[in-house]
Enzyme design. Structure first.
Site, short mmCIF file in Angstrom:
data_model
loop_
_atom_site.label_atom_id
_atom_site.label_comp_id
_atom_site.label_asym_id
_atom_site.label_seq_id
_atom_site.Cartn_x
_atom_site.Cartn_y
_atom_site.Cartn_z
N LYS A 208 0.81 -1.21 0.00
CA LYS A 208 0.00 0.00 0.00
C LYS A 208 0.85 1.27 0.00
O LYS A 208 0.32 2.35 -0.24
CB LYS A 208 -0.98 -0.02 1.17
CG LYS A 208 -2.03 -1.10 1.00
CD LYS A 208 -3.08 -1.06 2.07
CE LYS A 208 -4.15 -2.09 1.82
NZ LYS A 208 -3.85 -3.39 2.47
C1 LIG Z 1 -4.62 -4.47 2.01
C2 LIG Z 1 -3.92 -5.76 2.01
C3 LIG Z 1 -4.36 -6.84 1.23
C4 LIG Z 1 -5.63 -6.77 0.42
O1 LIG Z 1 -5.56 -5.85 -0.64
P1 LIG Z 1 -6.91 -5.32 -1.33
O2 LIG Z 1 -6.48 -4.31 -2.31
O3 LIG Z 1 -7.73 -4.73 -0.22
O4 LIG Z 1 -7.57 -6.50 -1.93
C5 LIG Z 1 -3.60 -7.99 1.22
N1 LIG Z 1 -2.48 -8.11 1.96
C6 LIG Z 1 -2.03 -7.11 2.73
C7 LIG Z 1 -0.80 -7.31 3.53
C8 LIG Z 1 -2.71 -5.91 2.78
O5 LIG Z 1 -2.29 -4.92 3.55
#
Ligand SMILES: *Cc1c(COP(=O)(O)O)cnc(C)c1O
Length: 433
Positions: free
Chosen positions: A107
């Site tokens: 993210k």
């Molecule tokens: C947010 C997150 C996900 C899921 O991603 P999405 O875009 O919400 O499907 C998977 N793994 C980790 C470590 C995350 O932080």
């Protein structure tokens, strides 16, 4: 480029409006009106390009009409100042390690990009005093908070479910101070997400302050995630492994996989996708039955994917003209429980020496079970295993080294404000903030 709402009842928005608002006024999600197909010459030359060079071409297709070239290039190059290596794990399976950024989770890419794009609109276009609301199941909060830390004219409120994120994750957004406020909500991630969505719909609040979302509902958060799908493919090209590529995405809110689906629409030769879920298997159930039935999330050890009503499902539907048949042709699903996740982390570490985090483990396992012999599989390793320290150490019965970047966060003092999941309380708080 204009953006329309998946609910089709709101006026079209410019990029600036879509980024500043987050969600359309009819509660739909913004979609770009056009998804540009990139030229063959780009796909043929990708293997000789850097991550940043590739990302800039993709960013230009998304945002080039609305952001001047020099600023866009700067945003891309500043956002992506870390590597996203493709690491061989086993047989025909590769891990795309998305965790080499400042908060060690994928993210960081969207969080950093969005903070810079919003910063651009604030500076250049005179937007001011924007309040970013972000609901987090763990990693979004840290990536967004760190991306926005100290940015003039922006305040960030991170809503997280009390007791449901790991200690290290919590440190990453409760110790920052400055323009970042952490709100500890007595509820689940879905409750946090509902509070944020309701805040956007509340007339009093919107008259009082400018609110936006940094969750993957925001186009500036989720679209940049397409960059690394292209880069993964480029790295496969270099290895001569670019035929029959399957990408498996550990999924919660489905922002990450949706960005990959955009990549495919732009011409990226991915043959199919797998959406890997923990016990929260709403998407898998949709694939099986053709009916989308959201339900309350359950807690798992892959907590960033504990989502019972994935917001980007609306975008997936829109991309495929709401055709269950077309969706099922390109995306398959699977679901693993905590025991299976633990077993996968443990066995993979024993057999290959590769340490998975609980989210990546879901992706890796799906490939070991569903990849055909002539396919090449890439799973997205979405976070560093040390972010889930207690869980991972207990599974492998061994200590995990904590990267320096994470240790720094753990030194800070936790500051958060506890709130109930009641909307009126949250509203009162924001009105006074
Ligand atoms: C947010 C997150 C996900 C899921 O991603 P999405 O875009 O919400 O499907 C998977 N793994 C980790 C470590 C995350 O932080």
């Amino acid at each position: 480029m204009l953006y329309y709402s998946t609910n089709k009842k709101a006026d079209k928005a410019t990029l600036q409006e879509a980024v500043v608002k987050g969600l359309a006024s009819d509660k739909g999600l913004f979609m770009p009106e056009v998804i540009k197909h990139l030229p063959d010459s780009f796909f043929n030359n990708m293997k000789d390009m850097s991550f940043q060079e590739i990302a800039y071409v993709v960013a230009d297709a998304f945002f080039g009409e609305d952001v001047d070239a020099e600023s866009l290039k700067k945003i891309v190059y500043e956002t992506l100042n870390f590597d996203v290596p493709l690491v061989h794990v086993n047989d025909n399976i590769y891990s795309l390690e998305l965790y080499h950024g400042p908060t060690l989770a994928f993210k960081d890419v969207g969080g950093r990009f969005m903070s810079r794009l919003l910063g651009y609109f604030i500076k250049k276009q005179g937007e001011k005093d924007v309040n970013v609301l972000v609901a987090t199941s763990g990693d979004t909060g840290s990536a967004v908070a760190n991306g926005f830390l100290g940015v003039d004219g922006i305040r960030v409120f991170v809503l997280y479910p009390k007791g449901k994120v790991s200690k290290i994750q919590e440190c990453q957004f409760t110790t920052l101070g400055q323009n970042i406020t952490a709100l500890e909500i007595d509820g689940t991630f879905d409750d946090c997400q509902a509070l944020v969505k309701n805040a956007f719909m509340d007339a009093d609040l919107n008259n009082h302050m400018k609110l936006t979302s940094a969750n993957s509902i925001n186009v500036a958060r989720f679209l940049p995630q397409a960059f690394y799908y292209f880069y993964a493919y480029a790295q496969l090209q270099k290895l001569g492994k670019d035929k029959n590529v399957v990408i498996c995405v550990p999924s919660g809110n489905f922002g990450n996989i949706t960005a990959g689906l955009f990549g495919k629409k732009m011409g990226l030769p991915i043959s199919r996708f797998i959406a890997a879920n923990n016990k929260n298997d709403i998407f898998l159930q949709y694939l099986i039955s053709g009916v989308y039935s959201p339900r309350p999330s359950v807690t798992t050890i892959a907590n960033a994917m504990d989502v019972g009503d994935p917001s980007n499902f609306a975008r997936v539907l829109e991309l495929y003209g709401e055709s269950h048949e077309d969706i099922s042709k390109e995306i398959s699903g699977c679901s693993y429980n905590d025991e299976q996740i633990k077993e996968t982390v443990k066995e993979t570490f024993k057999k290959t020496g590769y340490l998975l985090d609980p989210h990546g483990a879901v992706g890796y396992r799906a490939l070991t079970e569903h990849l055909k012999s002539d396919e090449v599989g890439v799973f997205l390793e979405t976070a560093h295993p040390a972010k889930f320290l207690d869980t991972v150490e207990e599974i492998i019965e061994q200590e995990v080294e904590i990267p320096q970047k994470l240790q720094e966060f753990m030194k800070g003092e936790k500051k958060s404000i506890e709130l109930s999941k009641d909307f009126e309380t949250f509203k009162e708080f924001l009105l006074k903030a």
